[in-house]
Design a protein around this motif. Structure first.
Motif, PDB file in Angstrom:
ATOM      1  N   THR A 166       0.846  -1.192   0.000  1.00  0.00           N
ATOM      2  CA  THR A 166       0.000   0.000   0.000  1.00  0.00           C
ATOM      3  C   THR A 166       0.880   1.241   0.000  1.00  0.00           C
ATOM      4  O   THR A 166       1.961   1.251   0.599  1.00  0.00           O
ATOM      5  CB  THR A 166      -0.935   0.029   1.219  1.00  0.00           C
ATOM      6  OG1 THR A 166      -0.181  -0.186   2.419  1.00  0.00           O
ATOM      7  CG2 THR A 166      -1.995  -1.048   1.117  1.00  0.00           C
ATOM      8  N   ASP A 167       0.402   2.290  -0.673  1.00  0.00           N
ATOM      9  CA  ASP A 167       1.177   3.529  -0.707  1.00  0.00           C
ATOM     10  C   ASP A 167       0.703   4.484   0.375  1.00  0.00           C
ATOM     11  O   ASP A 167      -0.160   4.144   1.204  1.00  0.00           O
ATOM     12  CB  ASP A 167       1.109   4.161  -2.103  1.00  0.00           C
ATOM     13  CG  ASP A 167      -0.305   4.580  -2.506  1.00  0.00           C
ATOM     14  OD1 ASP A 167      -1.179   4.728  -1.621  1.00  0.00           O
ATOM     15  OD2 ASP A 167      -0.539   4.770  -3.723  1.00  0.00           O
ATOM     16  N   LYS A 168       1.246   5.710   0.396  1.00  0.00           N
ATOM     17  CA  LYS A 168       0.930   6.683   1.448  1.00  0.00           C
ATOM     18  C   LYS A 168      -0.523   7.136   1.404  1.00  0.00           C
ATOM     19  O   LYS A 168      -1.047   7.642   2.399  1.00  0.00           O
ATOM     20  CB  LYS A 168       1.861   7.887   1.335  1.00  0.00           C
ATOM     21  CG  LYS A 168       1.815   8.612   0.007  1.00  0.00           C
ATOM     22  CD  LYS A 168       2.845   9.726  -0.038  1.00  0.00           C
ATOM     23  CE  LYS A 168       2.865  10.433  -1.386  1.00  0.00           C
ATOM     24  NZ  LYS A 168       1.584  11.047  -1.747  1.00  0.00           N
ATOM     25  N   ASP A 169      -1.205   6.934   0.278  1.00  0.00           N
ATOM     26  CA  ASP A 169      -2.615   7.305   0.160  1.00  0.00           C
ATOM     27  C   ASP A 169      -3.551   6.141   0.454  1.00  0.00           C
ATOM     28  O   ASP A 169      -4.782   6.290   0.345  1.00  0.00           O
ATOM     29  CB  ASP A 169      -2.892   7.837  -1.254  1.00  0.00           C
ATOM     30  CG  ASP A 169      -2.096   9.099  -1.559  1.00  0.00           C
ATOM     31  OD1 ASP A 169      -1.967   9.946  -0.649  1.00  0.00           O
ATOM     32  OD2 ASP A 169      -1.594   9.214  -2.695  1.00  0.00           O
ATOM     33  N   GLY A 170      -2.992   4.997   0.774  1.00  0.00           N
ATOM     34  CA  GLY A 170      -3.821   3.835   1.086  1.00  0.00           C
ATOM     35  C   GLY A 170      -4.257   3.038  -0.120  1.00  0.00           C
ATOM     36  O   GLY A 170      -5.108   2.141   0.009  1.00  0.00           O
ATOM     37  N   CYS A 171      -3.701   3.326  -1.275  1.00  0.00           N
ATOM     38  CA  CYS A 171      -4.023   2.536  -2.457  1.00  0.00           C
ATOM     39  C   CYS A 171      -3.272   1.203  -2.394  1.00  0.00           C
ATOM     40  O   CYS A 171      -2.108   1.151  -1.989  1.00  0.00           O
ATOM     41  CB  CYS A 171      -3.641   3.283  -3.735  1.00  0.00           C
ATOM     42  SG  CYS A 171      -4.573   4.815  -3.994  1.00  0.00           S
ATOM     43  N   LEU A 172      -3.953   0.158  -2.811  1.00  0.00           N
ATOM     44  CA  LEU A 172      -3.341  -1.166  -2.835  1.00  0.00           C
ATOM     45  C   LEU A 172      -2.711  -1.396  -4.201  1.00  0.00           C
ATOM     46  O   LEU A 172      -3.365  -1.237  -5.233  1.00  0.00           O
ATOM     47  CB  LEU A 172      -4.394  -2.242  -2.561  1.00  0.00           C
ATOM     48  CG  LEU A 172      -3.868  -3.681  -2.511  1.00  0.00           C
ATOM     49  CD1 LEU A 172      -3.064  -3.918  -1.240  1.00  0.00           C
ATOM     50  CD2 LEU A 172      -5.017  -4.690  -2.606  1.00  0.00           C
ATOM     51  N   TRP A 173      -1.421  -1.773  -4.196  1.00  0.00           N
ATOM     52  CA  TRP A 173      -0.702  -2.110  -5.416  1.00  0.00           C
ATOM     53  C   TRP A 173      -0.439  -3.613  -5.420  1.00  0.00           C
ATOM     54  O   TRP A 173       0.008  -4.173  -4.417  1.00  0.00           O
ATOM     55  CB  TRP A 173       0.607  -1.337  -5.507  1.00  0.00           C
ATOM     56  CG  TRP A 173       0.399   0.141  -5.689  1.00  0.00           C
ATOM     57  CD1 TRP A 173       0.257   1.072  -4.706  1.00  0.00           C
ATOM     58  CD2 TRP A 173       0.288   0.829  -6.924  1.00  0.00           C
ATOM     59  NE1 TRP A 173       0.064   2.324  -5.242  1.00  0.00           N
ATOM     60  CE2 TRP A 173       0.091   2.204  -6.612  1.00  0.00           C
ATOM     61  CE3 TRP A 173       0.337   0.453  -8.266  1.00  0.00           C
ATOM     62  CZ2 TRP A 173      -0.051   3.176  -7.592  1.00  0.00           C
ATOM     63  CZ3 TRP A 173       0.199   1.419  -9.251  1.00  0.00           C
ATOM     64  CH2 TRP A 173      -0.001   2.768  -8.908  1.00  0.00           C
ATOM     65  N   ILE A 174      -0.716  -4.238  -6.554  1.00  0.00           N
ATOM     66  CA  ILE A 174      -0.639  -5.693  -6.655  1.00  0.00           C
ATOM     67  C   ILE A 174       0.354  -6.050  -7.759  1.00  0.00           C
ATOM     68  O   ILE A 174       0.170  -5.683  -8.921  1.00  0.00           O
ATOM     69  CB  ILE A 174      -2.017  -6.303  -6.979  1.00  0.00           C
ATOM     70  CG1 ILE A 174      -3.063  -5.822  -5.969  1.00  0.00           C
ATOM     71  CG2 ILE A 174      -1.939  -7.830  -6.978  1.00  0.00           C
ATOM     72  CD1 ILE A 174      -4.493  -6.180  -6.362  1.00  0.00           C
ATOM     73  N   ALA A 175       1.428  -6.735  -7.374  1.00  0.00           N
ATOM     74  CA  ALA A 175       2.398  -7.232  -8.351  1.00  0.00           C
ATOM     75  C   ALA A 175       1.926  -8.583  -8.856  1.00  0.00           C
ATOM     76  O   ALA A 175       1.659  -9.495  -8.072  1.00  0.00           O
ATOM     77  CB  ALA A 175       3.769  -7.359  -7.702  1.00  0.00           C
ATOM     78  N   THR A 176       1.798  -8.713 -10.171  1.00  0.00           N
ATOM     79  CA  THR A 176       1.324  -9.969 -10.757  1.00  0.00           C
ATOM     80  C   THR A 176       2.291 -10.439 -11.841  1.00  0.00           C
ATOM     81  O   THR A 176       3.225  -9.727 -12.224  1.00  0.00           O
ATOM     82  CB  THR A 176      -0.077  -9.820 -11.377  1.00  0.00           C
ATOM     83  OG1 THR A 176       0.029  -9.186 -12.659  1.00  0.00           O
ATOM     84  CG2 THR A 176      -0.990  -9.008 -10.483  1.00  0.00           C
ATOM     85  N   ASP A 177       2.029 -11.627 -12.341  1.00  0.00           N
ATOM     86  CA  ASP A 177       2.841 -12.130 -13.455  1.00  0.00           C
ATOM     87  C   ASP A 177       2.366 -11.565 -14.787  1.00  0.00           C
ATOM     88  O   ASP A 177       2.908 -11.908 -15.844  1.00  0.00           O
ATOM     89  CB  ASP A 177       2.817 -13.651 -13.487  1.00  0.00           C
ATOM     90  CG  ASP A 177       1.427 -14.218 -13.750  1.00  0.00           C
ATOM     91  OD1 ASP A 177       0.440 -13.454 -13.681  1.00  0.00           O
ATOM     92  OD2 ASP A 177       1.323 -15.437 -14.009  1.00  0.00           O
ATOM     93  N   ASN A 178       1.376 -10.668 -14.735  1.00  0.00           N
ATOM     94  CA  ASN A 178       0.870 -10.028 -15.949  1.00  0.00           C
ATOM     95  C   ASN A 178       0.736  -8.534 -15.730  1.00  0.00           C
ATOM     96  O   ASN A 178      -0.266  -7.914 -16.066  1.00  0.00           O
ATOM     97  CB  ASN A 178      -0.475 -10.634 -16.356  1.00  0.00           C
ATOM     98  CG  ASN A 178      -0.957 -10.142 -17.705  1.00  0.00           C
ATOM     99  OD1 ASN A 178      -0.154  -9.883 -18.606  1.00  0.00           O
ATOM    100  ND2 ASN A 178      -2.262 -10.003 -17.856  1.00  0.00           N
ATOM    101  N   GLY A 179       1.764  -7.949 -15.112  1.00  0.00           N
ATOM    102  CA  GLY A 179       1.776  -6.516 -14.933  1.00  0.00           C
ATOM    103  C   GLY A 179       1.483  -6.062 -13.522  1.00  0.00           C
ATOM    104  O   GLY A 179       1.461  -6.847 -12.565  1.00  0.00           O
ATOM    105  N   LEU A 180       1.209  -4.752 -13.386  1.00  0.00           N
ATOM    106  CA  LEU A 180       0.988  -4.086 -12.106  1.00  0.00           C
ATOM    107  C   LEU A 180      -0.465  -3.641 -12.020  1.00  0.00           C
ATOM    108  O   LEU A 180      -1.014  -3.098 -12.982  1.00  0.00           O
ATOM    109  CB  LEU A 180       1.911  -2.869 -12.002  1.00  0.00           C
ATOM    110  CG  LEU A 180       1.801  -1.989 -10.774  1.00  0.00           C
ATOM    111  CD1 LEU A 180       2.253  -2.733  -9.520  1.00  0.00           C
ATOM    112  CD2 LEU A 180       2.627  -0.709 -10.962  1.00  0.00           C
ATOM    113  N   VAL A 181      -1.081  -3.879 -10.855  1.00  0.00           N
ATOM    114  CA  VAL A 181      -2.491  -3.539 -10.667  1.00  0.00           C
ATOM    115  C   VAL A 181      -2.611  -2.581  -9.489  1.00  0.00           C
ATOM    116  O   VAL A 181      -2.028  -2.808  -8.429  1.00  0.00           O
ATOM    117  CB  VAL A 181      -3.343  -4.798 -10.421  1.00  0.00           C
ATOM    118  CG1 VAL A 181      -4.802  -4.413 -10.187  1.00  0.00           C
ATOM    119  CG2 VAL A 181      -3.230  -5.760 -11.602  1.00  0.00           C
TER     120      VAL A 181
END
Length: 665
Positions: free
Chosen positions: A205-220
């Motif tokens: 999660t970033d400083k704004d509380g957004c969830l970032w997801i690392a996948t085998d098909n890019g970034l979400v």
């Protein structure tokens, strides 16, 4: 006269292992974290290296000195200035200024001690931490709840836990079948959350509380309920498979991939291509600290991102190349060099000089010394055309399978007898090499069962060997004797380990005939003693033995029996009266599972080989039973007795009596 001398010498010296040292590699970096003052580097098998960011001074936290509960680190987190550590085998560790606390199934109610990871600290003071198949709620002292994450998968464990801007707690898991590896944690359950963008590798999660997801098909990116999917096709993201990610103090997102380290500032992607120096190497973790970006690799350890790519950061106490030792590997030559085979090659280390050498080879099954100072290597049949290598002071000699009579046999063990003849135990009998002459013993020319598992030689050079299904055999060079459950008190016809002590007493470990190949505390039949006439068996029910199944047994100069037990319960020393157990609760041993014991009487060391992935442990034995020195030089015509008054034909190591005098040998 003999009786009086015996009375003087009945001094029992209990085993006492001191000055522990864990010898390992720091090349396998699993996790990197930091605070204002320190960088913490968690390794698989080498403990934690704590680096002062101002001075560069390094400190190693390891089991040997009690500064860490386990040396194989799976995760780390800092909370309120205190360090929490997940270990692969030794539960959960809490490091404070006052010391270290260990929480495991003995004192905290966790069902297992393995693979603690994914720390998350809730506002109510509860910690969420995962392991294999479960997520736990932990109040700082005990486990208060257990949640199943085994989502129709045979193997699943927690990787990371994070909360988003709406307060939802997200759990990223490793799932062996990739059916679902992202969950939302509610007050009393874990709910699978399937995203259509690819397999989840990790979250942040970033400083704004957004969830970032690392996948085998890019970034979400998940912003509230809206998803944004970044791929090389629709953005400047340089590669699809994002294996890990972190956020730095300025809010920049750092991504780790198979070819690039990528910085994303919310607008632009900036790629830093890298190339690793070791074939088949790969990155495992990433951490961004005040402009410095660090990654951990499998073979190159800690790496720092620079304008020239990834540069290695040397870590202290990094002795070995690889921590994954072979089961039956570990021996010393006359110069005090310790040889051990590992997954990737042969490792040679001298504890006196700190000299180390690594030779890349396929997996070595065993290292064994001969009586003339050489070291021999044995390979399992499926790895290479080379079956044996003889190491001398001037070079090596390789023995190919096709050139010798055991080419079709699976060799499990090699031993040298008192005449320095080489014996090879295989699934097709025994092979003896005397000079350049080979002799085969099997069902065609003897009563020997073909599946030989263990060998030992007594002072008369008689061979004792254990078989899987055929019982115990003794060979004096001419005649074979066979002891089985039908003609003796042998507990089982499956004999896994055998050794002979200084009084020619045989010690062996039989296996449960229903599960002869399984290595666990419950699958063996204990420790059996055979003095040529009577049989005695010690097990978990009638003695302090913590396990009934053994990996190895060795006898020291004081006739103590050292046992490497199976089942993660440590090693045992038995002196004929007292049982002493050394484990991770009362010693500096790196791991409770020891597969090979090597005794070094000249230095008074005991060497322990660990499997899997924990390297070596070494300790001083401090177990000399007396200060007696030889008072005479015995002649070959003398008659010898041991301290029990029994006649000995050929004295080896220990204290003996002859002509009313005592001497040591």
């Amino acid at each position: 006269m003999i009786t009086m001398l015996f009375a003087v010498l009945t001094i029992t010296a209990h085993a006492q292992l001191t000055d522990w040292r864990n010898i390992s590699s720091n090349n396998f970096v699993m996790k990197i974290i930091h605070d204002q003052n320190f960088l913490y580097v968690g390794t698989s098998g080498g403990g934690i290296v704590k680096i002062d960011k101002q001075s560069g001074q390094q400190t190693v936290l390891k089991r040997a000195d009690g500064s860490m509960t386990g040396n194989s680190i799976t995760d780390m987190a800092l909370h309120n200035g205190e360090l929490w550590v997940g270990t692969e085998y030794n539960g959960l560790a809490h490091v404070t200024d006052n010391g270290i606390e260990k929480f495991d199934k003995k004192n905290a109610g966790f069902p297992i001690n393995q693979n603690f990871s994914g720390f998350f600290f809730k506002d109510d003071g509860t910690m969420l931490v995962g392991s294999i198949a479960n997520l736990y709620a932990f109040n700082g002292k005990i486990c208060t709840a257990i949640y199943d994450i085994n989502l129709l998968s045979p193997f699943c464990y927690v990787k990371k836990i994070r909360a988003d801007v709406d307060g939802r707690i997200w759990v990223a898991c490793y799932d062996a079948l990739n059916r679902c590896n992202l969950c939302v944690f509610t007050s009393n359950d874990l709910m699978p959350y399937n995203i259509p963008y690819g397999k989840v590798n990790n979250i942040e999660t970033d400083k704004d509380g957004c969830l970032w997801i690392a996948t085998d098909n890019g970034l979400v990116k998940l912003d509230g309920n809206d998803f944004t999917h970044y791929t090389p096709d629709n953005s400047a993201l340089p590669e699809k498979n994002i294996t890990d990610l972190t956020v730095d103090e300025k809010g920049n997102l750092w991504l780790m991939g198979e070819c690039c380290i990528t910085k994303y500032d919310g607008t632009n992607f900036m790629a830093y291509p890298y190339q690793l120096n070791v074939t088949n190497d790969y990155l495992l973790t990433i951490d961004a600290d005040s402009g410095n970006v660090y990654v951990g690799s499998r073979f190159e350890g800690l790496l720092k991102l620079t304008d020239n790519g990834l540069v290695s950061v040397n870590l202290i106490d990094n002795v070995l190349y690889d921590n994954t030792m072979s089961f039956s590997s570990g021996c010393l030559d006359a110069g005090g060099n310790f040889y051990v085979g590992s997954l990737y090659g042969l490792q040679k280390y001298n504890i006196d000089t700190d000299d180390y050498k690594f030779e890349p080879m396929s997996q070595i099954a065993q290292t064994e010394p001969s009586l003339d100072g050489k070291v021999w290597l044995l390979w399992p049949w499926f790895t290479t055309d080379t079956c044996l290598v003889e190491i001398t002071a001037t070079g090596k000699r390789a023995y190919m399978r096709t050139d010798y009579p055991f080419s079709e046999a699976d060799a499990s063990l090699i031993k040298f007898d008192r005449k320095n003849r080489l014996w090879i135990a295989t699934n097709k009998g025994l092979f003896l090499r005397n000079g350049e002459i080979w002799t085969v013993y099997n069902k065609s020319n003897s009563i020997l069962s073909e599946s030989v598992q263990s060998m030992a030689f007594d002072s008369n050079n008689r061979l004792w060997c254990g078989t899987f299904g055929g019982g115990l055999f003794c060979f004096d060079g001419t005649k074979w004797n066979n002891y089985t459950t039908s003609n003796s008190s042998l507990p089982s016809d499956y004999v896994g380990q055998v050794t002979v002590d200084n009084n020619n007493v045989l010690w062996l470990n039989c296996r449960d005939p229903r599960y002869p190949d399984k290595m666990g505390a419950e699958f063996g039949l204990g420790l059996t003693r055979f003095d040529g006439n009577s049989w005695t068996t010690y097990n978990r029910n009638n003695s302090p033995l913590p396990s009934d199944c053994f990996w190895d047994m060795q006898v020291d100069a004081d006739n103590r029996l050292w046992i490497a037990t199976a089942g993660d319960v440590g090693i045992v020393c038995y002196d004929g009266n007292a049982w002493t157990i050394y484990d991770t609760d009362n010693s500096g041993i790196a791991m409770d599972e020891v597969t090979k014991i090597t005794l070094d009487p000249r230095r008074d060391f005991i060497w322990l080989t660990h499997y899997p992935g924990l390297g070596l442990s070494v300790a001083r034995m401090n177990c000399q039973s007396s200060a007696i020195r030889p008072v005479m030089i015995p002649k070959s015509s003398d008659v010898y007795y041991d301290l029990q008054g029994r006649r000995i034909n050929y004295p080896t190591r220990g204290i003996y009596i002859t002509n009313g005098h005592i001497f040591t040998k």
